[in-house]
Motif scaffolding. Structure first.
Motif, PDB file in Angstrom:
ATOM      1  N   TRP A 133     -21.605  -8.399   4.046  1.00 16.09           N
ATOM      2  CA  TRP A 133     -22.439  -9.531   4.407  1.00 16.09           C
ATOM      3  C   TRP A 133     -23.053  -9.308   5.791  1.00 16.09           C
ATOM      4  CZ3 TRP A 133     -17.454  -9.126   3.172  1.00 16.09           C
ATOM      5  CH2 TRP A 133     -16.528  -9.155   4.220  1.00 16.09           C
ATOM      6  N   LEU A 147      -8.672   3.217   6.627  1.00 14.02           N
ATOM      7  CA  LEU A 147      -8.713   2.911   5.198  1.00 14.02           C
ATOM      8  C   LEU A 147      -8.358   1.459   4.914  1.00 14.02           C
ATOM      9  CD1 LEU A 147      -8.904   4.222   2.309  1.00 14.02           C
ATOM     10  CD2 LEU A 147      -6.436   4.363   2.400  1.00 14.02           C
ATOM     11  N   GLU A 148      -7.371   0.929   5.671  1.00 13.57           N
ATOM     12  CA  GLU A 148      -6.915  -0.431   5.392  1.00 13.57           C
ATOM     13  C   GLU A 148      -7.875  -1.489   5.914  1.00 13.57           C
ATOM     14  OE1 GLU A 148      -5.491   1.739   7.369  1.00 13.57           O
ATOM     15  OE2 GLU A 148      -4.587   0.845   9.149  1.00 13.57           O
ATOM     16  N   ALA A 158     -17.444 -15.129   5.427  1.00 14.96           N
ATOM     17  CA  ALA A 158     -16.394 -14.263   4.923  1.00 14.96           C
ATOM     18  C   ALA A 158     -15.490 -13.871   6.070  1.00 14.96           C
ATOM     19  CB  ALA A 158     -16.976 -13.019   4.268  1.00 14.96           C
ATOM     20  N   PHE A 159     -14.325 -13.378   5.720  1.00 13.96           N
ATOM     21  CA  PHE A 159     -13.417 -12.834   6.717  1.00 13.96           C
ATOM     22  C   PHE A 159     -12.790 -11.594   6.099  1.00 13.96           C
ATOM     23  CE2 PHE A 159      -9.279 -13.604   4.840  1.00 13.96           C
ATOM     24  CZ  PHE A 159      -9.601 -14.502   3.842  1.00 13.96           C
ATOM     25  N   ALA A 163      -5.417  -4.433   5.263  1.00 11.62           N
ATOM     26  CA  ALA A 163      -4.547  -4.422   4.088  1.00 11.62           C
ATOM     27  C   ALA A 163      -3.248  -3.714   4.433  1.00 11.62           C
ATOM     28  CB  ALA A 163      -5.249  -3.714   2.934  1.00 11.62           C
ATOM     29  N   PRO A 164      -2.131  -4.177   3.883  1.00 13.33           N
ATOM     30  CA  PRO A 164      -0.866  -3.484   4.149  1.00 13.33           C
ATOM     31  C   PRO A 164      -0.862  -2.121   3.478  1.00 13.33           C
ATOM     32  CG  PRO A 164      -0.559  -5.176   2.496  1.00 13.33           C
ATOM     33  CD  PRO A 164      -1.973  -5.308   2.967  1.00 13.33           C
ATOM     34  N   MET A 165      -0.481  -1.115   4.246  1.00 10.02           N
ATOM     35  CA  MET A 165      -0.478   0.234   3.684  1.00 10.02           C
ATOM     36  C   MET A 165       0.926   0.686   3.309  1.00 10.02           C
ATOM     37  SD  MET A 165      -3.295   1.797   3.235  1.00 10.02           S
ATOM     38  CE  MET A 165      -4.631   0.660   3.000  1.00 10.02           C
TER      39      MET A 165
ATOM     40  N   TYR B  82     -13.571  -9.822  -0.318  1.00 12.37           N
ATOM     41  CA  TYR B  82     -13.732 -10.755   0.796  1.00 12.37           C
ATOM     42  C   TYR B  82     -15.074 -11.473   0.710  1.00 12.37           C
ATOM     43  CZ  TYR B  82      -9.610  -8.954   3.194  1.00 12.37           C
ATOM     44  OH  TYR B  82      -8.339  -8.616   3.520  1.00 12.37           O
ATOM     45  N   GLY B 112      -3.795  -5.638  -5.912  1.00 12.05           N
ATOM     46  CA  GLY B 112      -3.669  -4.544  -6.873  1.00 12.05           C
ATOM     47  C   GLY B 112      -3.782  -3.189  -6.222  1.00 12.05           C
ATOM     48  N   ARG B 115      -6.144  -1.355  -1.870  1.00 15.98           N
ATOM     49  CA  ARG B 115      -5.716  -1.552  -0.485  1.00 15.98           C
ATOM     50  C   ARG B 115      -6.886  -1.132   0.383  1.00 15.98           C
ATOM     51  NH1 ARG B 115      -0.023  -3.236  -0.228  1.00 15.98           N
ATOM     52  NH2 ARG B 115       0.135  -3.739  -2.400  1.00 15.98           N
ATOM     53  N   SER B 116      -7.823  -2.000   0.555  1.00 11.31           N
ATOM     54  CA  SER B 116      -9.033  -1.542   1.219  1.00 11.31           C
ATOM     55  C   SER B 116      -9.637  -2.634   2.087  1.00 11.31           C
ATOM     56  CB  SER B 116     -10.066  -1.079   0.187  1.00 11.31           C
ATOM     57  OG  SER B 116     -10.926  -2.132  -0.148  1.00 11.31           O
ATOM     58  N   LEU B 120      -9.528  -8.900  -0.826  1.00 12.41           N
ATOM     59  CA  LEU B 120      -8.508  -9.862  -0.425  1.00 12.41           C
ATOM     60  C   LEU B 120      -7.191  -9.494  -1.109  1.00 12.41           C
ATOM     61  CD1 LEU B 120      -8.067 -12.640   1.036  1.00 12.41           C
ATOM     62  CD2 LEU B 120      -8.468 -13.686  -1.171  1.00 12.41           C
ATOM     63  N   GLN B 121      -6.101  -9.473  -0.336  1.00 16.80           N
ATOM     64  CA  GLN B 121      -4.823  -9.001  -0.886  1.00 16.80           C
ATOM     65  C   GLN B 121      -4.083 -10.148  -1.569  1.00 16.80           C
ATOM     66  OE1 GLN B 121      -3.943  -5.550  -0.608  1.00 16.80           O
ATOM     67  NE2 GLN B 121      -6.121  -5.593  -0.133  1.00 16.80           N
ATOM     68  N   GLN B 125      -3.510 -16.088  -0.826  1.00 12.88           N
ATOM     69  CA  GLN B 125      -3.750 -16.262   0.605  1.00 12.88           C
ATOM     70  C   GLN B 125      -4.734 -17.392   0.888  1.00 12.88           C
ATOM     71  OE1 GLN B 125      -4.594 -12.703   2.713  1.00 12.88           O
ATOM     72  NE2 GLN B 125      -2.835 -11.621   1.873  1.00 12.88           N
TER      73      GLN B 125
END
Lengths: 193, 197
Positions: A133, A147-148, A158-159, A163-165, B82, B112, B115-116, B120-121, B125
């Protein structure tokens, strides 16, 4: 002139504009100067019948100079031959002239490159982000982007958050090795004997 | 005086006595209208669930409403990016109470395999999730199982109290006074009938 003949004579036709020419498995790749792009593109389309721009992609060679490469994949409908044109873009300049007036399909390809890699296109008619966006502060396909992901916030739009790795189905090895060694892999099942 | 149900041969067999919560829950759980939030390949399985072979109509959920105002359950089927996340939340907020949410598949449940930076994880959330359905994508049977679990969950809800807390609070002493032995209003702490003489 048939396709293979044209490819053979391309160096002569384009002359000094070509910095290097690579033949690999019948694929022809030219490297040109960024400032020659529009001239070469117009010549390829009008004189050499490369009427189809298949794709534009970009490469981030982090740590090398110049950092970025932009790759144009051309195809000729009449001669049924492919041609690849590459040019190098330094991080300081980070801009290429648009070819969206030569091949209209370049419009969205260039927007995608701008969105993902942050390379701007001069004189592009509508250079906005296409996947992320407006207001997203990063260029996620650059090699120095984790990557995360990184946290960001754009109120009411948006926010993002990182991500947890670890602990998930995939794990990454933090290392300075090649991208092949760093990419996420399925967690090894913990087997106790 | 409490009303006495007089014998009437015309309505005999057409009257059922039950608890108000039980009746409301029974009606709610058997007409769960889904908001199909199809965002990725799970939406294909959601469509298969709705189609004749698996036939979600058997559970009263065949009415896929694309207007959130008419929906009871949001089935988040697919990868929530997101970019889409706040739109999903907004549609959820447009749905009237009571409402439930099924997170269908790995992506909607936890992000899923994505992980990027873009995904959204887990939709939990942003909005409360009642049932998580595992699978990538889940088979239609799995979604139906999730729907049945949701129906089980709805069966146990204190619907009337949740819907009309004030009315229940006002009525409770009166009911207590009239028949302190028989009526138990769930969830409301009523003072013992002190007026009893």
């Amino acid at each position: 002139m048939t396709g293979p003949e044209l490819l053979k004579s391309l160096s002569r036709l384009l002359g000094s504009k070509i910095q290097s020419r690579i033949e690999f498995r019948h694929e022809t790749t030219f490297t040109i100067q960024p400032e020659d792009l529009r001239e070469v593109a117009r010549f390829c389309r009008d004189e050499l019948s490369f009427d189809y721009l298949i794709d534009i992609s970009s490469v981030d060679n982090l740590g090398e100079e110049p950092r970025f490469e932009v790759v144009y994949e051309l195809y000729s409908m009449t001669l049924a031959i492919h041609l690849r044109i590459k040019l190098a873009v330094s991080e300081e300049v980070c801009a290429v002239n648009t070819v969206s007036d030569i091949w209209p399909t370049a419009d969205w390809h260039e927007r995608e490159i701008y969105d993902m890699m942050g390379i701007r296109f001069n004189n592009h008619p509508d250079l906005r982000r296409i996947l992320m966006w407006d207001g997203y502060p990063f260029f996620p396909l650059r090699k120095d982007f984790p990557l995360e992901g990184l946290p960001s916030e754009m109120p009411d739009v948006a926010f993002t958050s990182a991500a947890p790795m670890e602990g998930g189905p995939f794990v990454t090895q933090p290392s300075t090795a090649t991208a092949k060694d760093r990419e996420p892999r399925a967690r090894r099942p913990e087997v106790s004997l | 005086m409490p009303q006495v149900a007089a014998y009437d041969s015309k309505v005999e067999g057409n009257v059922v006595f039950t608890q108000l919560d039980a009746a409301m829950n029974w009606m709610r759980k058997n007409s769960l209208w889904p908001m199909p939030m199809g965002l990725a390949c799970c939406a294909i399985e959601l469509m298969a669930t709705a189609a004749s072979r698996y036939d979600i109509a058997r559970f009263g959920s065949e009415v896929m409403r694309f207007s959130p105002r008419q929906c009871d359950v949001m089935i988040v089927a697919g990868t929530v990016t997101y970019k889409m996340a706040l739109a999903v939340k907004r549609i959820w907020e447009q749905m009237p109470e009571p409402k439930w949410c099924i997170a269908m598949g790995a992506c909607a449940s936890s992000g899923g395999m994505y992980r990027s930076y873009a995904v959204l994880q887990g939709i939990d959330q942003l909005i409360p999730v009642d049932v998580y359905v595992s699978g990538c994508p889940p088979r239609p049977e799995a979604l139906l199982e999730g729907l049945m679990r949701l129906q089980k969950k709805i069966e146990g809800e204190q619907s009337f109290l949740a819907q009309k807390p004030q009315l229940v609070a006002e009525l409770a002493p009166e009911i207590q006074k009239r028949s302190p032995m028989r009526v138990h209003v769930r969830g409301v702490a009523t003072a013992p009938a002190s007026k009893a003489t």
